[in-house]
Design an enzyme around this catalytic site. Structure first.
Site, PDB file in Angstrom:
ATOM      1  N   GLY A  46      19.247  -4.863  47.958  1.00 19.25           N
ATOM      2  CA  GLY A  46      19.402  -3.879  46.520  1.00 19.25           C
ATOM      3  C   GLY A  46      21.080  -4.021  46.239  1.00 19.25           C
ATOM      4  N   GLN A  51      28.789  -2.716  42.067  1.00 24.69           N
ATOM      5  CA  GLN A  51      29.208  -3.871  42.985  1.00 24.69           C
ATOM      6  C   GLN A  51      29.471  -4.948  42.338  1.00 24.69           C
ATOM      7  OE1 GLN A  51      25.449  -3.014  45.534  1.00 24.69           O
ATOM      8  NE2 GLN A  51      26.749  -3.514  46.995  1.00 24.69           N
ATOM      9  N   CYS A  94      25.550  -3.777  54.040  1.00 26.39           N
ATOM     10  CA  CYS A  94      25.889  -3.516  52.549  1.00 26.39           C
ATOM     11  C   CYS A  94      26.462  -4.982  52.144  1.00 26.39           C
ATOM     12  CB  CYS A  94      26.470  -2.494  52.335  1.00 26.39           C
ATOM     13  SG  CYS A  94      27.141  -2.059  50.581  1.00 26.39           S
ATOM     14  N   LEU A  95      26.136  -5.256  50.899  1.00 27.45           N
ATOM     15  CA  LEU A  95      26.780  -6.624  50.400  1.00 27.45           C
ATOM     16  C   LEU A  95      28.217  -6.321  50.001  1.00 27.45           C
ATOM     17  CD1 LEU A  95      24.039  -7.997  47.681  1.00 27.45           C
ATOM     18  CD2 LEU A  95      24.606  -8.944  50.162  1.00 27.45           C
ATOM     19  N   HIS A 136      20.695   4.540  49.595  1.00 30.98           N
ATOM     20  CA  HIS A 136      21.792   3.694  49.738  1.00 30.98           C
ATOM     21  C   HIS A 136      22.347   3.318  48.324  1.00 30.98           C
ATOM     22  CE1 HIS A 136      24.012   0.319  51.814  1.00 30.98           C
ATOM     23  NE2 HIS A 136      24.351   0.126  50.564  1.00 30.98           N
ATOM     24  N   GLU A 137      21.331   2.746  47.539  1.00 28.47           N
ATOM     25  CA  GLU A 137      22.160   2.358  46.255  1.00 28.47           C
ATOM     26  C   GLU A 137      22.357   3.380  45.434  1.00 28.47           C
ATOM     27  OE1 GLU A 137      22.363  -0.875  45.916  1.00 28.47           O
ATOM     28  OE2 GLU A 137      21.321  -1.494  47.715  1.00 28.47           O
ATOM     29  N   HIS A 140      26.009   4.527  45.920  1.00 28.09           N
ATOM     30  CA  HIS A 140      26.907   3.486  45.139  1.00 28.09           C
ATOM     31  C   HIS A 140      27.239   3.979  43.619  1.00 28.09           C
ATOM     32  CE1 HIS A 140      27.571   0.078  47.661  1.00 28.09           C
ATOM     33  NE2 HIS A 140      26.250  -0.161  47.958  1.00 28.09           N
TER      34      HIS A 140
HETATM   35 ZN    ZN Z   1      25.340  -1.362  49.486  1.00 27.74          ZN
END
Ligand code: ZN
Length: 174
Positions: A46, A51, A94-95, A136-137, A140
């Site tokens: 995701g 991000q 998480c990235l 989660h996304e 962000h």
């Molecule tokens: Zn994330």
């Protein structure tokens, strides 16, 4: 399509609240294409636009297993409805928080209203990994990271580690 740089914590941009998209135009579609390519390249499931530094309420996801066919999902202006009171726990990563993982409790199921890649209104009933991932996304979009749910001590340890990682990786770029 292009692979973009993924911002990592600590970074003030990641803490910004993203803005709604007025209309899904070619510009947003190109952004979603880039986001998807960037996400696949980083082996993520995701990615939110913020991000890669774009403060728009746009998310891409693909939770299909590696051996299965790709199944990209696009969410523009997502809104969560009907969160379940029951929680489920997943170990999240998480990235934007590289190499750090922790268990987080979230509502086990939820309904999400959003616009798809073509700007059409859709409703999705999510459970399991899909429910966790979309929540989660969506965090962000509010400038929230999963580490915000951890104890102060654990969070500050992770941020310290990330800052160190950043410094050493910057040191290599001479
Ligand atoms: Zn994330």
């Amino acid at each position: 399509m292009a692979i973009k740089e993924i911002l990592t914590e600590p970074n003030k941009v990641l803490r910004q609240v993203s803005q709604p998209v007025e209309r899904v135009t070619k510009e947003e579609q190109l952004l979603m294409d880039d986001m998807l390519e960037t996400m696949y390249h980083a082996n993520g499931i995701g990615l939110a636009a913020i991000q890669i530094g774009v403060p728009k309420r746009i998310i891409v996801m693909d939770i299909s297993k590696k051996e299965d066919k790709k199944n990209p999902m696009y969410f523009v202006n997502p809104v969560i409805k009907n969160k379940n009171k029951d929680l489920s726990t997943y170990e999240e990563g998480c990235l934007s928080v590289p190499n750090q993982f922790a268990e987080v409790d979230r509502p086990a199921t939820c309904e999400v209203e959003f616009l798809d890649y073509n700007g059409e209104k859709k409703i999705l009933k999510a459970s399991g990994l899909l429910a966790t991932c979309i929540q989660h996304e969506m965090d962000h979009l509010e400038g929230i990271l999963f580490i915000d749910y951890l104890s102060k001590l654990k969070k500050s340890m992770i941020i310290k580690k990330l800052s160190k990682q950043k410094k050493s990786s910057e040191a290599l770029v001479i």
